[in-house]
Scaffold this active site. Structure first.
Site, short mmCIF file in Angstrom:
data_model
loop_
_atom_site.label_atom_id
_atom_site.label_comp_id
_atom_site.label_asym_id
_atom_site.label_seq_id
_atom_site.Cartn_x
_atom_site.Cartn_y
_atom_site.Cartn_z
N ASN A 1 0.89 -1.13 -0.12
CA ASN A 1 -0.05 -0.12 0.25
C ASN A 1 1.02 1.29 -0.09
O ASN A 1 1.96 1.25 0.70
CB ASN A 1 -0.80 -0.15 1.25
N TYR B 1 -7.84 13.67 -1.12
CA TYR B 1 -7.64 12.97 -0.29
C TYR B 1 -7.41 13.70 1.03
O TYR B 1 -6.56 14.58 0.87
CB TYR B 1 -6.54 11.86 -0.39
N GLU C 1 -11.15 9.95 7.85
CA GLU C 1 -10.36 9.91 6.68
C GLU C 1 -11.24 9.91 5.53
O GLU C 1 -12.24 9.31 5.27
CB GLU C 1 -9.63 8.46 6.58
N TYR D 1 -12.44 10.62 1.09
CA TYR D 1 -11.96 10.58 -0.47
C TYR D 1 -12.98 11.41 -1.11
O TYR D 1 -14.22 11.03 -1.12
CB TYR D 1 -11.80 9.10 -0.73
N GLU E 1 -2.98 6.52 -5.04
CA GLU E 1 -3.06 5.42 -4.19
C GLU E 1 -2.96 4.09 -5.00
O GLU E 1 -3.64 3.96 -5.69
CB GLU E 1 -4.08 5.64 -3.14
#
Length: 539
Positions: free
Chosen positions: A393, A426, A435, A437, A522
């Site tokens: 990741n 983001y 978090e 997006y 990402e």
């Protein structure tokens, strides 16, 4: 038939459609579904574009984003940028198409859910003496309407044919079965009425036009929506790599109803017109019927089918006379990502976790859970490129160390993931409780979660999802994810952040003071590259 235009599904009720002259009948894909055909100008679901949100207090210093290390336990969410991602969809088995035309196997790019435990299916009452029970693969006409039965598990499934459009099915621990009543030759103008019961134990779905399913709702590459016969249908497309009954490559088109039902009317023409508007045309039609499908499950159905509107004359198409076995498809392969050209000498390449300013440009952030497999190259102003190879990741990009609820961002470039990845605005709440997006592009998996609604912004509709994470945030506590996912992918455009914040708040998804905020690339368990330029239109 299989979910996602055939996926591995346990049961489904659907209307199956096959195009072109039908070759030897093939085994249907794994799954069960009931679908019908309809025609009407498609409409899409939209939500009023939210007005910008009032500014909130923001931190004064930049913070390096530390990613959580444990895997997420929520199956519906797409892997978070900072949190270990879920396994790419491509690894899920899929089922074959329905009935006399070999159903296709579910697309490799669609994740297959584990069949959920459901109540034992209700077995249909024993059929009247005049009904006919069929347990061998085949097609024919009985009591006035054409029927079809295919299963890869002889002795575990049966079709009971009654007068007119009546039929019943029962299956017990089958590999795959597809059966129903309809017509050997499809029609674009046919309107179908149906009623009855559908009781799968496990997952199931229909291919083509699905009105009901088991414990897994079919999906694929999202193309748009259509309002028809009292509800909204989501439109999906799947490009198959396995061979069709005629030996060539083929596609799956799916319309999936948002609210399950086991009776109603299906106007096929509405769906055909909607598919065509998204570059999904149909040629001459083969078989077309209201099918019950089960995949690796047990269950039963009792359905009555009738034709509301007769089809307009069409050129005759030879209908199949025998059933052929349909080979399952293998995972769909993706193209090798394009590696960006080596950055100019004045650019700076970074492969260690950190954030800051370089070359007098925008603030940057880079994070990877395994060093040495990814990097970001920083250019002047808002320019950056990324490259990743077999990463676990990583998240990297350019933007601002302190977020703003009124910021309008413009970006452009290329995004070339091989596997799972996202291109998004983001960020995090300052206290690491949320978090978020705003995703404009993705790889082989479109992120999802608990659906909250939609918002229209910057020329398209975004679906809003919420995910409650069980793993710790960088601060150590539990956190949530807020997602806005664009329906049509793009790698350049404008994002009005305030529209999304306001839409989230209307669904009880609030943000407090903001932390970092940037246009991020990402990658999760994948390889790929990107080349992006970011610009602030409004602070």
């Amino acid at each position: 038939m299989t979910p996602i235009n055939p996926f591995t599904i346990t049961a489904a009720l659907l209307l199956a459609i096959a195009t072109v002259a039908t070759p030897a009948l093939a085994a249907p894909a794994q799954c069960t579904s009931l679908a019908t055909v309809t025609v009407t100008v498609p409409t899409t679901v939209t939500v009023t574009v939210p007005a910008p949100v009032a500014p909130t207090a923001t931190p004064t210093s930049a913070t390096t984003i530390a990613k959580p290390t444990s895997a997420v336990t929520i199956p519906t969410s797409a892997p978070a940028a900072t949190i270990p991602k879920s396994t790419p969809a491509a690894t899920i088995p899929t089922s074959a198409p329905a009935v006399t035309i070999p159903p296709s196997v579910p697309s490799a790019t669609i994740p297959k859910s584990t069949p959920a435990v459901t109540s034992t299916p209700t077995a249909p009452a024993a059929p009247p003496a005049q009904w006919k029970t069929i347990t061998k693969n085949g097609v024919g006409t009985d009591s006035g309407m054409w029927y079809s039965l295919w299963t890869d598990s002889p002795g575990h499934a049966s079709l009971i044919v009654g007068p007119d459009g009546q039929y019943k099915t029962t299956w017990n621990e089958v590999g795959d079965v597809v059966a129903g009543k309809g017509w050997p030759t499809g029609s674009f103008t046919r309107v179908v009425g149906y009623s009855g019961t559908f009781s799968p134990q496990g997952s199931g779905f229909p291919y083509a036009i699905s009105d009901n399913w088991g414990n897994y709702r079919p999906t694929g590459e999202f193309r748009g929506t259509l309002f028809s016969d009292g509800d909204t249908y989501d439109i999906y497309q799947v490009f198959r790599k396995d061979a069709s009954p005629s030996g060539g490559k083929f596609q799956n088109y799916m319309s999936v109803r948002r609210t399950k039902r086991s009776s109603g009317t299906i106007t096929f023409a509405n769906h055909v017109q909607a598919w065509a508007s998204h570059g999904m045309p149909l040629g001459p039609l083969g078989v077309q019927f209201l099918a019950t499908e089960g995949y690796k499950s047990s269950g039963s159905s009792s359905i009555n089918v009738w034709e509301v509107t007769a089809p307009a004359p069409v050129s005759p198409i030879v209908s199949p006379t025998s059933v052929a076995t349909i080979p399952k498809s293998t995972p769909v392969a993706t193209s090798t990502p394009t590696t960006p050209a080596a950055p100019p000498a004045q650019w700076k390449t970074i492969s260690k976790n950190g954030s800051g300013y370089e070359l007098g440009g925008l603030w940057y952030s880079f994070w990877a859970d395994v060093p040495g497999h990814s990097s970001i190259s920083i250019g002047p102003d808002g320019q950056y490129t990324t490259s990743w190879n077999s990463v676990s990741n990583f998240v990297a990009g350019k933007g601002w160390p302190t977020g703003s609820p009124t910021r309008v961002v413009e970006y452009s470039g290329t995004f070339s993931p091989q596997g799972n990845g996202y291109l998004s605005v983001y960020g995090w709440a300052k206290d690491w409780s949320v978090e978020y997006y705003i995703t404009d592009n993705w790889g082989n998996y479109r992120p999802t979660g608990e659906f909250r609604g939609t918002v229209d912004s910057d020329g398209d509709t975004y679906d809003i999802y919420q995910v409650f994470r069980q793993d710790p945030s960088p601060a150590g506590g539990k956190f949530q994810q807020y997602w806005s996912v664009r329906r049509n992918r793009r790698s350049a455009g404008t994002i009005t952040i305030g529209n999304h914040f306001k839409a989230w708040a209307s669904h009880g998804m609030n943000l407090g003071a903001l932390g970092v905020q940037f246009v991020a690339t990402e990658g999760y368990k994948s390889s790929g590259s990107s080349s992006i330029t970011v610009r602030e239109v409004h602070a």
